[in-house]
Design a protein around this motif. Sequence first.
Motif, PDB file in Angstrom:
ATOM      1  N   PRO A 192       0.827  -1.207   0.000  1.00 16.57           N
ATOM      2  CA  PRO A 192       0.000   0.000   0.000  1.00 16.57           C
ATOM      3  C   PRO A 192       0.863   1.260   0.000  1.00 16.57           C
ATOM      4  CG  PRO A 192       0.120  -0.913   2.202  1.00 16.57           C
ATOM      5  CD  PRO A 192       0.851  -1.881   1.296  1.00 16.57           C
ATOM      6  N   LEU A 193       0.232   2.373  -0.263  1.00 14.39           N
ATOM      7  CA  LEU A 193       0.897   3.668  -0.258  1.00 14.39           C
ATOM      8  C   LEU A 193       1.659   3.883   1.044  1.00 14.39           C
ATOM      9  CD1 LEU A 193       1.329   6.517  -1.526  1.00 14.39           C
ATOM     10  CD2 LEU A 193      -0.724   7.197  -0.254  1.00 14.39           C
ATOM     11  N   GLU A 194       1.082   3.451   2.146  1.00 10.20           N
ATOM     12  CA  GLU A 194       1.681   3.661   3.464  1.00 10.20           C
ATOM     13  C   GLU A 194       3.045   2.992   3.611  1.00 10.20           C
ATOM     14  OE1 GLU A 194      -2.511   4.457   3.446  1.00 10.20           O
ATOM     15  OE2 GLU A 194      -1.471   2.604   2.950  1.00 10.20           O
ATOM     16  N   ARG A 195       3.338   2.018   2.789  1.00 11.64           N
ATOM     17  CA  ARG A 195       4.657   1.383   2.821  1.00 11.64           C
ATOM     18  C   ARG A 195       5.579   1.968   1.757  1.00 11.64           C
ATOM     19  NH1 ARG A 195       4.599  -4.311   3.981  1.00 11.64           N
ATOM     20  NH2 ARG A 195       6.855  -4.170   3.769  1.00 11.64           N
ATOM     21  N   ALA A 196       5.004   2.414   0.648  1.00 11.51           N
ATOM     22  CA  ALA A 196       5.813   2.905  -0.472  1.00 11.51           C
ATOM     23  C   ALA A 196       6.237   4.363  -0.311  1.00 11.51           C
ATOM     24  CB  ALA A 196       5.041   2.735  -1.781  1.00 11.51           C
ATOM     25  N   LEU A 197       5.321   5.216   0.127  1.00 12.32           N
ATOM     26  CA  LEU A 197       5.607   6.646   0.214  1.00 12.32           C
ATOM     27  C   LEU A 197       6.773   6.989   1.138  1.00 12.32           C
ATOM     28  CD1 LEU A 197       4.976   9.610  -0.467  1.00 12.32           C
ATOM     29  CD2 LEU A 197       3.267   9.539   1.385  1.00 12.32           C
ATOM     30  N   PRO A 198       6.833   6.442   2.346  1.00 15.02           N
ATOM     31  CA  PRO A 198       7.956   6.805   3.217  1.00 15.02           C
ATOM     32  C   PRO A 198       9.323   6.470   2.619  1.00 15.02           C
ATOM     33  CG  PRO A 198       6.236   5.777   4.509  1.00 15.02           C
ATOM     34  CD  PRO A 198       5.869   5.604   3.055  1.00 15.02           C
ATOM     35  N   GLN A 199       9.406   5.399   1.866  1.00 12.29           N
ATOM     36  CA  GLN A 199      10.674   5.028   1.229  1.00 12.29           C
ATOM     37  C   GLN A 199      11.101   6.097   0.224  1.00 12.29           C
ATOM     38  OE1 GLN A 199       9.945   1.158  -0.425  1.00 12.29           O
ATOM     39  NE2 GLN A 199       9.721   0.204   1.577  1.00 12.29           N
ATOM     40  N   ILE A 200      10.155   6.572  -0.575  1.00 12.78           N
ATOM     41  CA  ILE A 200      10.450   7.615  -1.559  1.00 12.78           C
ATOM     42  C   ILE A 200      10.814   8.912  -0.837  1.00 12.78           C
ATOM     43  CG2 ILE A 200       9.470   9.057  -3.397  1.00 12.78           C
ATOM     44  CD1 ILE A 200      10.026   6.160  -4.288  1.00 12.78           C
ATOM     45  N   ALA A 201      10.036   9.279   0.174  1.00  9.27           N
ATOM     46  CA  ALA A 201      10.311  10.512   0.921  1.00  9.27           C
ATOM     47  C   ALA A 201      11.695  10.463   1.556  1.00  9.27           C
ATOM     48  CB  ALA A 201       9.234  10.726   1.984  1.00  9.27           C
ATOM     49  N   ASP A 202      12.049   9.328   2.109  1.00 12.47           N
ATOM     50  CA  ASP A 202      13.359   9.168   2.736  1.00 12.47           C
ATOM     51  C   ASP A 202      14.480   9.364   1.710  1.00 12.47           C
ATOM     52  OD1 ASP A 202      14.943   8.574   5.059  1.00 12.47           O
ATOM     53  OD2 ASP A 202      15.284   6.563   4.246  1.00 12.47           O
ATOM     54  N   ASN A 248       8.539   7.606 -16.424  1.00 11.38           N
ATOM     55  CA  ASN A 248       8.923   6.261 -15.997  1.00 11.38           C
ATOM     56  C   ASN A 248       7.707   5.620 -15.354  1.00 11.38           C
ATOM     57  OD1 ASN A 248      11.854   6.404 -16.502  1.00 11.38           O
ATOM     58  ND2 ASN A 248      11.800   7.949 -14.905  1.00 11.38           N
ATOM     59  N   TYR A 249       7.541   4.327 -15.633  1.00 11.51           N
ATOM     60  CA  TYR A 249       6.425   3.576 -15.057  1.00 11.51           C
ATOM     61  C   TYR A 249       7.010   2.471 -14.198  1.00 11.51           C
ATOM     62  CZ  TYR A 249       2.329   0.536 -14.776  1.00 11.51           C
ATOM     63  OH  TYR A 249       1.294  -0.240 -14.332  1.00 11.51           O
ATOM     64  N   TRP A 250       6.695   2.514 -12.912  1.00 15.66           N
ATOM     65  CA  TRP A 250       7.196   1.544 -11.942  1.00 15.66           C
ATOM     66  C   TRP A 250       6.044   0.684 -11.453  1.00 15.66           C
ATOM     67  CZ3 TRP A 250      12.408   1.474 -11.185  1.00 15.66           C
ATOM     68  CH2 TRP A 250      13.115   2.613 -11.587  1.00 15.66           C
ATOM     69  N   LYS A 251       6.284  -0.617 -11.433  1.00 17.59           N
ATOM     70  CA  LYS A 251       5.269  -1.562 -10.981  1.00 17.59           C
ATOM     71  C   LYS A 251       5.890  -2.463  -9.925  1.00 17.59           C
ATOM     72  CE  LYS A 251       1.953  -4.864 -12.821  1.00 17.59           C
ATOM     73  NZ  LYS A 251       1.447  -5.534 -14.012  1.00 17.59           N
ATOM     74  N   GLN A 252       5.101  -2.885  -8.968  1.00 17.83           N
ATOM     75  CA  GLN A 252       5.597  -3.762  -7.926  1.00 17.83           C
ATOM     76  C   GLN A 252       5.546  -5.210  -8.392  1.00 17.83           C
ATOM     77  OE1 GLN A 252       2.765  -2.347  -5.033  1.00 17.83           O
ATOM     78  NE2 GLN A 252       4.410  -1.460  -3.822  1.00 17.83           N
ATOM     79  N   ASN A 253       6.623  -5.953  -8.090  1.00 16.90           N
ATOM     80  CA  ASN A 253       6.605  -7.376  -8.396  1.00 16.90           C
ATOM     81  C   ASN A 253       5.902  -8.109  -7.253  1.00 16.90           C
ATOM     82  OD1 ASN A 253       8.483  -7.771  -6.301  1.00 16.90           O
ATOM     83  ND2 ASN A 253      10.231  -7.834  -7.703  1.00 16.90           N
ATOM     84  N   ASP A 254       5.894  -9.437  -7.310  1.00 15.79           N
ATOM     85  CA  ASP A 254       5.189 -10.228  -6.301  1.00 15.79           C
ATOM     86  C   ASP A 254       5.754 -10.044  -4.891  1.00 15.79           C
ATOM     87  OD1 ASP A 254       3.455 -11.190  -8.204  1.00 15.79           O
ATOM     88  OD2 ASP A 254       4.587 -13.033  -8.553  1.00 15.79           O
ATOM     89  N   ASN A 255       6.989  -9.621  -4.798  1.00 17.14           N
ATOM     90  CA  ASN A 255       7.620  -9.390  -3.498  1.00 17.14           C
ATOM     91  C   ASN A 255       7.466  -7.955  -3.023  1.00 17.14           C
ATOM     92  OD1 ASN A 255       8.613 -12.050  -3.356  1.00 17.14           O
ATOM     93  ND2 ASN A 255      10.316 -11.495  -4.680  1.00 17.14           N
ATOM     94  N   GLY A 256       6.801  -7.122  -3.830  1.00 18.11           N
ATOM     95  CA  GLY A 256       6.597  -5.734  -3.466  1.00 18.11           C
ATOM     96  C   GLY A 256       7.742  -4.803  -3.856  1.00 18.11           C
ATOM     97  N   ARG A 257       8.734  -5.320  -4.550  1.00 18.71           N
ATOM     98  CA  ARG A 257       9.866  -4.493  -4.987  1.00 18.71           C
ATOM     99  C   ARG A 257       9.496  -3.787  -6.298  1.00 18.71           C
ATOM    100  NH1 ARG A 257      14.312  -4.978  -2.186  1.00 18.71           N
ATOM    101  NH2 ARG A 257      15.645  -4.281  -3.857  1.00 18.71           N
ATOM    102  N   TRP A 258      10.024  -2.575  -6.460  1.00 16.11           N
ATOM    103  CA  TRP A 258       9.711  -1.798  -7.659  1.00 16.11           C
ATOM    104  C   TRP A 258      10.545  -2.260  -8.835  1.00 16.11           C
ATOM    105  CZ3 TRP A 258       5.452   0.758  -7.446  1.00 16.11           C
ATOM    106  CH2 TRP A 258       5.009   1.264  -6.234  1.00 16.11           C
ATOM    107  N   GLU A 259       9.872  -2.429  -9.969  1.00 23.22           N
ATOM    108  CA  GLU A 259      10.543  -2.762 -11.226  1.00 23.22           C
ATOM    109  C   GLU A 259      10.086  -1.761 -12.276  1.00 23.22           C
ATOM    110  OE1 GLU A 259       9.287  -6.753 -12.094  1.00 23.22           O
ATOM    111  OE2 GLU A 259      10.764  -7.620 -10.730  1.00 23.22           O
ATOM    112  N   LYS A 260      11.044  -1.277 -13.043  1.00 24.80           N
ATOM    113  CA  LYS A 260      10.718  -0.340 -14.105  1.00 24.80           C
ATOM    114  C   LYS A 260      10.067  -1.114 -15.248  1.00 24.80           C
ATOM    115  CE  LYS A 260      12.598   3.464 -16.765  1.00 24.80           C
ATOM    116  NZ  LYS A 260      13.787   4.252 -17.062  1.00 24.80           N
ATOM    117  N   ALA A 261       8.843  -0.729 -15.605  1.00 22.38           N
ATOM    118  CA  ALA A 261       8.098  -1.424 -16.641  1.00 22.38           C
ATOM    119  C   ALA A 261       8.049  -0.625 -17.943  1.00 22.38           C
ATOM    120  CB  ALA A 261       6.680  -1.727 -16.162  1.00 22.38           C
ATOM    121  N   ALA A 262       8.309   0.666 -17.874  1.00 17.51           N
ATOM    122  CA  ALA A 262       8.322   1.491 -19.089  1.00 17.51           C
ATOM    123  C   ALA A 262       9.047   2.789 -18.799  1.00 17.51           C
ATOM    124  CB  ALA A 262       6.907   1.790 -19.558  1.00 17.51           C
TER     125      ALA A 262
END
Length: 146
Positions: free
Chosen positions: A12-22, A132-146
């Motif tokens: 969810p956003l609550e897990r992704a946003l803090p990483q980007i902000a950091d 850039n288009y980033w999508k989460q894989n099955d483990n929740g890690r970001w992968e660049k898709a486009a």
Amino acid sequence: MQVDFYHLTQLPLERALPQIADKVLASGGRLLIVAAEAGQRSKLDQLLWTWSAESFLPHGEAGGLDDARQPVLIAGTPEAANGARNIALVDGVWREEALGFDRAFHFFDEERIGEARAAWKGLAEREGVTRNYWKQNDNGRWEKAA
């Protein structure tokens, strides 16, 4: 100007946003987080204080006396009272004002995918915009898709 589309599929956003902000803060930048709903802004305020057991992200909600001093400012509109050059659109709504920043992070989930696709296409021909288009894989890690 760089626009990064973050498709939230696993975490969810609550897990992704803090990483980007950091990461923005670690690079010496400032961040404006935009969400239209006051309830979401309030939740994000609490989240940034408690997102990690080891630390917190210094921030404030827009409308205070110290807006200009906040490294991360949470606001309802894309007006960077803190002088941020990075903007995170966290409610799934693209805003053209984001193009006035150096970098935009556009977070969206399945409910807003149609709007995100329209924004992606609309930015295709914009001069000076890198997408850039980033999508989460099955483990929740970001992968660049486009």
